[in-house]
Write an enzyme that holds these catalytic residues in place. Structure first.
Site, short mmCIF file in Angstrom:
data_model
loop_
_atom_site.label_atom_id
_atom_site.label_comp_id
_atom_site.label_asym_id
_atom_site.label_seq_id
_atom_site.Cartn_x
_atom_site.Cartn_y
_atom_site.Cartn_z
N ARG B 37 -13.27 -42.17 -2.04
CA ARG B 37 -14.01 -41.02 -2.55
C ARG B 37 -13.47 -40.58 -3.91
O ARG B 37 -14.23 -40.16 -4.79
CB ARG B 37 -14.04 -39.85 -1.56
CG ARG B 37 -14.94 -38.68 -2.04
CD ARG B 37 -15.38 -37.76 -0.93
NE ARG B 37 -16.25 -38.42 0.01
CZ ARG B 37 -17.57 -38.60 -0.18
NH1 ARG B 37 -18.17 -38.13 -1.25
NH2 ARG B 37 -18.28 -39.23 0.73
N HIS B 40 -14.90 -42.92 -6.33
CA HIS B 40 -16.32 -42.56 -6.45
C HIS B 40 -16.50 -41.39 -7.42
O HIS B 40 -17.47 -41.33 -8.19
CB HIS B 40 -16.85 -42.21 -5.05
CG HIS B 40 -18.27 -41.77 -5.00
ND1 HIS B 40 -18.63 -40.45 -4.81
CD2 HIS B 40 -19.43 -42.46 -5.09
CE1 HIS B 40 -19.94 -40.37 -4.80
NE2 HIS B 40 -20.45 -41.57 -4.97
#
Lengths: 213, 213
Positions: B37, B40
């Site tokens: 994440r 990301h």
């Protein structure tokens, strides 16, 4: 470690380190401050190569901000990162329509993103507008469509979404085109980068006019 | 480019690209989601190597969040980036004291940073607390002092300030120590990274309990 160092000195020292590590590289006037502030915000020197600017964009954008331009973001995070004290001194304001219920409802009904709908809401704003897009490729795509259709005429589009899907392509739409832009080419960017670019523009006006930050 | 792709599919595709580009690297259970994440959020694969975790920290932090732990940030930007809808479902809240006038006044009077004072305000909170520090080394340093003096006992310190002065050292204070931590070793980090780590923890609970995001 020197935890008693004053914030202004930390910033000064940080910029000196960045300048040193850039090893004598030079950038066009006005762009250098922006590139260094983005590196300061990310500790990522890739931005020395990634950031691309349309002709005279820094001069035009600082002039518009000096006269109270409105800034539109695509996240509340970018909105939170913009120095609204400085912006407010010039009569400007920053807005984000992403969290409005109407925007969510309309996006759902039309099957498009909230970011795209929020740009349509922003298109109704009067006066000079700067878009600071750090998250949503669909916001950039919608802005490009509306500008092509002459529905908007932004002072500047800061196009720095981050990510792996549609991101690179949405940014390339602008490069070399007629809409004034500052784009982080490639995958990198973010709401923090969008806010840093806005703040770098604001601080250039401050520096030029002899304000204290 | 596919601007009509749904946000959930964009996220799924993005994580697939990240997994592929990590080329079969594996990470301990619970840490993998967080690392991906953060990548990301930043498109920066350096975080696959930078992020360090104290033993069992993910398990303990998700358990505390499940029971309504409070999250304290050192910027309103990190606060804006945390998914408060999901946090609120577990009864938790996120707070930031940086913009409070009292904090600014006291910092000025004592000649220390607002970030350090804001951590002292947070030390008065009751119940389980997670600190998410994406900006100020002085916040991390003050937390370390207060924890050493047994004035606070945080569930987790997310230590991901970004920058060039005091940053690396403030993070190293925690590594290998007793205070549960997730640290981005080195210069990199940011308010966006702090928020991404909090959200990754929240989404792990969601995934485990079968909620839809």
């Amino acid at each position: 470690m020197n935890p008693t160092m004053k914030p202004a000195d930390i910033e000064k020292n940080s910029f000196a380190i960045i300048t040193k590590e850039l090893g004598g590289r030079t950038f066009p006037e006005g762009q250098e401050d922006i590139i260094k502030r983005v590196i300061h915000t990310s500790a990522d020197f890739d931005y020395a190569d990634n950031l691309v600017f349309s002709p005279d964009v820094v001069q035009k954008a600082t002039e518009a901000l000096r006269q109270g331009a409105t800034i539109v973001t695509d996240t509340n995070m970018a909105l939170a990162g913009i120095n609204k004290t400085v912006l407010g001194k010039f009569g400007g304001q920053a807005v984000c329509f992403m969290a409005e219920k109407q925007v969510a409802d309309e996006a759902k009904k039309r099957g498009i993103t909230r970011a795209a709908v929020s740009m349509e809401y922003a298109a109704k704003l009067e006066g000079a507008v700067i878009f600071a897009i750090g998250n949503a490729p669909t916001a950039l795509i919608r802005l490009h469509e509306m500008a092509a259709a002459r529905e908007i005429s932004p002072v500047l589009v800061i196009g720095v979404p981050v990510g792996f899907v549609n991101v690179v392509e949405s940014k390339e739409l602008f490069i070399g085109g007629d809409i004034p832009y500052i784009i982080a080419r490639g995958r990198k960017g973010g709401s923090n980068i969008a806010a840093a670019i806005v703040n770098a523009l604001l601080y250039q006006i401050y520096a030029r006019e002899g304000f204290e930050k």
